[in-house]
Design an enzyme around this catalytic site. Sequence first.
Site, PDB file in Angstrom:
ATOM      1  N   LYS A 132     -33.953   9.511  10.287  1.00  0.00           N
ATOM      2  CA  LYS A 132     -34.060   8.992  11.652  1.00  0.00           C
ATOM      3  C   LYS A 132     -32.774   8.261  12.010  1.00  0.00           C
ATOM      4  CE  LYS A 132     -35.349   5.211  13.513  1.00  0.00           C
ATOM      5  NZ  LYS A 132     -34.452   5.174  14.704  1.00  0.00           N
TER       6      LYS A 132
ATOM      7  N   THR B 124     -34.939  -6.145  10.508  1.00  0.00           N
ATOM      8  CA  THR B 124     -35.653  -4.870  10.395  1.00  0.00           C
ATOM      9  C   THR B 124     -35.999  -4.576   8.946  1.00  0.00           C
ATOM     10  OG1 THR B 124     -34.524  -4.010  12.352  1.00  0.00           O
ATOM     11  CG2 THR B 124     -35.529  -2.399  10.891  1.00  0.00           C
ATOM     12  N   ALA B 125     -35.114  -4.940   8.026  1.00  0.00           N
ATOM     13  CA  ALA B 125     -35.367  -4.701   6.602  1.00  0.00           C
ATOM     14  C   ALA B 125     -36.602  -5.449   6.127  1.00  0.00           C
ATOM     15  CB  ALA B 125     -34.152  -5.118   5.776  1.00  0.00           C
TER      16      ALA B 125
ATOM     17  N   GLU C  62     -29.146  -1.663   2.948  1.00  0.00           N
ATOM     18  CA  GLU C  62     -27.775  -2.119   3.188  1.00  0.00           C
ATOM     19  C   GLU C  62     -27.789  -2.830   4.531  1.00  0.00           C
ATOM     20  OE1 GLU C  62     -24.487  -3.031   4.434  1.00  0.00           O
ATOM     21  OE2 GLU C  62     -24.434  -0.970   5.162  1.00  0.00           O
TER      22      GLU C  62
ATOM     23  N   CYS D 181     -20.303  -3.656   9.641  1.00  0.00           N
ATOM     24  CA  CYS D 181     -20.952  -4.708   8.847  1.00  0.00           C
ATOM     25  C   CYS D 181     -19.957  -5.429   7.943  1.00  0.00           C
ATOM     26  CB  CYS D 181     -22.083  -4.124   8.015  1.00  0.00           C
ATOM     27  SG  CYS D 181     -21.568  -2.829   6.861  1.00  0.00           S
TER      28      CYS D 181
ATOM     29  N   GLU E 160     -24.708 -13.107  12.203  1.00  0.00           N
ATOM     30  CA  GLU E 160     -23.888 -11.909  12.393  1.00  0.00           C
ATOM     31  C   GLU E 160     -23.786 -11.603  13.883  1.00  0.00           C
ATOM     32  OE1 GLU E 160     -23.385  -7.598  10.276  1.00  0.00           O
ATOM     33  OE2 GLU E 160     -25.402  -8.116  10.960  1.00  0.00           O
TER      34      GLU E 160
END
Length: 490
Positions: A181, A238-239, A256, A290, A394
């Site tokens: 996805k 989200t992780a 990651e 990132c 971030e």
Amino acid sequence: MSKEAKHTNYLVLENYIGGKFVPCGKHLDSFDPSTGELYCKVPDSGPEEVDAAVKAAKDAFPDWSAKSPAERSQVLNKLADLIEARLEEFVQAESKDQGKTATFARNVDIPRSAYNFRFFASSVLHHLTECSQMDHMGCLNYTIRCPVGVAGLISPWNLPLYLLTWKIAPAVATGNTVVAKPSEMTSVTAWMMCQLLEEAGFPPGVVNIVFGTGPRAGDALVSHPDVPLISFTGSTATARVITERSAPFCKKLSLELGGKNPAIIFADADMEQCISTTIQSSFSNQGEICLCTSRVFVERSIYPVFLSRFVEAARQWKTGAPSDPANNNGALISKEHLEKVKGYVALALTEGAQVHCGEGVDKLTLPQRNEGGYFMLPTVISGVTDSSALMQEEIFGPVTCVTPFDKEEEVISRANGVRYGLSATVWSRDVGRVHRVARKLQAGLVWTNCWLVRDLNLPFGGMKSSGIGREGGKDSYHFFTEVKVIAVKH
């Protein structure tokens, strides 16, 4: 095979399931970040589409996993050939879909996407397994590596095809089948790649691409009982959801995640090289990498000179139409993301920090066609405290904070004082210091006197909230396979 469907001036994408393009009843709008105009309609897939893709992958697994590594390698190399033959088509699509400059896509994204297939096509042929003799027991023990099954792969919007292929390539090279996805905001190059899979020699069902959002398509994928493995690149928030949703099934996870990467600049650094590279490490790809350095710590004795020259260099980093080769940066991914990044600059002002260049200071002049795009100038800020959100969170945009330090141990402590631990850069001519500081930094990658130099054989990943697991030659091989010990009594 479905060809490009055009309605007025936008594309309508379709899922790729079981070797065929499959229409979807619902769609999402995806915009060209450089103009703000509608670019394509992306399938808004949900559990039904994901389930069909998983079934196709599951059906294809026995035959694909039975092929030799050499046979699979040949297919991966052919796909790399096909991508390279259409390099400029992929470049233009990636630039228009993501907002990055065509130059960056041409030099970085698309060549690396093809190379990902070549790298894993080669590396999968050269792994060794273990053997242990137990002569006193009359036993020989050895290990084999077996593919896991259906791999669920979720990739982000900042380096769309680059990071999607970084997952697909090792997964299929090791004998797995995949349901992938991509980000719903950058789906076009994944769709274009699907048009090449049959010609490359992939049997139906080995690679399936389902487009859609995280809450619908992504959730259905990570919680699917027939997907034993998930590889995800994206945000830490989200992780957490992925970890929770996959936990009941004890899935293998590779995560990651984000970074808040420091650049540490000592007084003995090569100033010219340091400034040039730190500009790149702060602002490349609009700061949407990132690994970008968003906290720059400078030894106090050179801080005033460094800051002055760094601001001057940032003003030379040109932002504008992605198609113009004179520009270093294009547009940010979306209007919402642009507003989020600008919000950090506004916060800095309320906290008493100084904005030296970029947002709110310098005028951004754009061609008329791009005036509705999501552009932002490279922005350098000083006077920010370590506890500020600008130094802790971030930002993922063209914003970096520069701050002085006095002592080596002090800067190590400050650099480590965030929840992330993905990467860092250290600038010094003192070899002993370079090794000493690198060892103490809580980061999965530490570059010294350089940035973004990568050997794909070596582990890639972060510490703390920057992720779980590592990617790279041997690490990806281990993640996408299960080890089995076989004991033979003789």
